[in-house]
Design an enzyme around this catalytic site. Sequence first.
Site, PDB file in Angstrom:
ATOM      1  N   HIS A  62       0.828  -1.204   0.000  1.00 30.28           N
ATOM      2  CA  HIS A  62       0.000   0.000   0.000  1.00 30.28           C
ATOM      3  C   HIS A  62       0.870   1.265   0.000  1.00 30.28           C
ATOM      4  O   HIS A  62       1.554   1.552   0.978  1.00 30.28           O
ATOM      5  CB  HIS A  62      -0.892  -0.035   1.243  1.00 30.28           C
ATOM      6  CG  HIS A  62      -1.861   1.078   1.341  1.00 30.28           C
ATOM      7  ND1 HIS A  62      -1.808   2.036   2.329  1.00 30.28           N
ATOM      8  CD2 HIS A  62      -2.932   1.387   0.570  1.00 30.28           C
ATOM      9  CE1 HIS A  62      -2.806   2.879   2.176  1.00 30.28           C
ATOM     10  NE2 HIS A  62      -3.512   2.512   1.116  1.00 30.28           N
ATOM     11  N   ASP A  78      -1.339   5.541  -6.156  1.00 25.89           N
ATOM     12  CA  ASP A  78      -2.484   6.449  -6.244  1.00 25.89           C
ATOM     13  C   ASP A  78      -2.114   7.513  -7.272  1.00 25.89           C
ATOM     14  O   ASP A  78      -1.007   8.054  -7.231  1.00 25.89           O
ATOM     15  CB  ASP A  78      -2.744   7.130  -4.897  1.00 25.89           C
ATOM     16  CG  ASP A  78      -3.202   6.145  -3.827  1.00 25.89           C
ATOM     17  OD1 ASP A  78      -4.173   5.418  -4.069  1.00 25.89           O
ATOM     18  OD2 ASP A  78      -2.579   6.116  -2.750  1.00 25.89           O
ATOM     19  N   HIS A  92      -0.941  10.193  -2.834  1.00 24.84           N
ATOM     20  CA  HIS A  92      -2.263   9.839  -2.311  1.00 24.84           C
ATOM     21  C   HIS A  92      -3.213  11.031  -2.285  1.00 24.84           C
ATOM     22  O   HIS A  92      -4.365  10.938  -2.700  1.00 24.84           O
ATOM     23  CB  HIS A  92      -2.160   9.255  -0.899  1.00 24.84           C
ATOM     24  CG  HIS A  92      -3.503   8.947  -0.318  1.00 24.84           C
ATOM     25  ND1 HIS A  92      -4.215   9.851   0.449  1.00 24.84           N
ATOM     26  CD2 HIS A  92      -4.298   7.865  -0.452  1.00 24.84           C
ATOM     27  CE1 HIS A  92      -5.374   9.323   0.781  1.00 24.84           C
ATOM     28  NE2 HIS A  92      -5.465   8.116   0.249  1.00 24.84           N
ATOM     29  N   GLN A  97      -7.810   0.030  -9.870  1.00 21.49           N
ATOM     30  CA  GLN A  97      -8.778   0.184  -8.770  1.00 21.49           C
ATOM     31  C   GLN A  97      -9.309   1.606  -8.730  1.00 21.49           C
ATOM     32  O   GLN A  97      -8.620   2.547  -9.138  1.00 21.49           O
ATOM     33  CB  GLN A  97      -8.104  -0.160  -7.435  1.00 21.49           C
ATOM     34  CG  GLN A  97      -6.699   0.385  -7.341  1.00 21.49           C
ATOM     35  CD  GLN A  97      -6.178   0.627  -5.946  1.00 21.49           C
ATOM     36  OE1 GLN A  97      -6.900   0.533  -4.963  1.00 21.49           O
ATOM     37  NE2 GLN A  97      -4.919   1.009  -5.852  1.00 21.49           N
TER      38      GLN A  97
END
Length: 316
Positions: free
Chosen positions: A35, A64, A77, A201
């Site tokens: 992550h 991200d 992010h 995603q």
Amino acid sequence: MPKFNHRFIAVVVSILAALAVVQANQPTKKILVAHRGASSYAPEHTIAAYKLAIEQRADFVEQDLQITKDGVLVCLHDLTLERTTNVEEVFPDRFKQDVSEDQQPGAQKAKHWYVSDFTLAEIKRLDAGSWKGEQFKGERVPTWQEAVDFVRGKAGLYPETKAPEVYGRRGFDMEKLLMDSLRKNKLERPGADAKTPVVIQSFSDASLRKLRDVHKLKLPLVFLIHSDPQAKWLTETGLKTIKGFADGIGPNKSLIEREPKLVGWAHTAGLTVTPYTFRSGATGRYKDVREEMTQFLFTYGVDALFTDNPDQFPRR
Ligand code: G3P
Ligand code: CA
């Protein structure tokens, strides 16, 4: 036609049957998604964090995505730069002051340095490592292309289209930028690079639908689901609808903790399950993050998970 006696045929059949049983009993490999990289130990979304994630044997490294003023995909992010870079120091006057809806009269307005207000060249001047520790001083915000180049051949890529509707209002098309890049890198087809699988995603169902329906993307798509009210998707009907535009769900782990049967319901609907986010120091009733991940993978039966601590991922 050669002749085989009955005994020979019986031996062959029993060997094949035994092999089939062994195969059927092989546990399916559980997938580790690092992550934001190995972000418990290194500054999130830096090459240092991606490198450590690979060293800690991540199957995928997550990115991200945000968009710069000059239309370049970068890995970060937040929509804004101030939490993870020294933007306030380098560009002290380049902030916007937001009026939040719950602002009290007379209260100080928050200052924000939006990614989309800065060119890539400006963002590359920022230090994205020092906030995590002096030893990371000089780490930079990577572009998506730099992430591809660094991770390719060593692990899979797991980009998230982040706030695509916000970027849409600012005149950018995040899905098109991503598709163009995947095509340029010859990564747009499943299996295109065996060493570098790609999963996409998003919290935005519109973004995933656009990738699948408009861009005809065949790569696996994972629909992220945070806590209420988005949890409304987690019904039999909701899961069937998700199957129409995605291949898996990525629920907040609390939703599975609340209702572990959700994993079976998703599997019945033909969806994989990849909850987020498992990190040391935020493990609820569990002794530590390894114990928490063990419970989710081997008792609740999730297929994969996002963790800040790839080195703690339990393997069987
Ligand atoms: O993408 C999975 C997980 O990262 C979702 O939460 O806010 O960390 O992007 P966030
Ligand atoms: Ca994410």
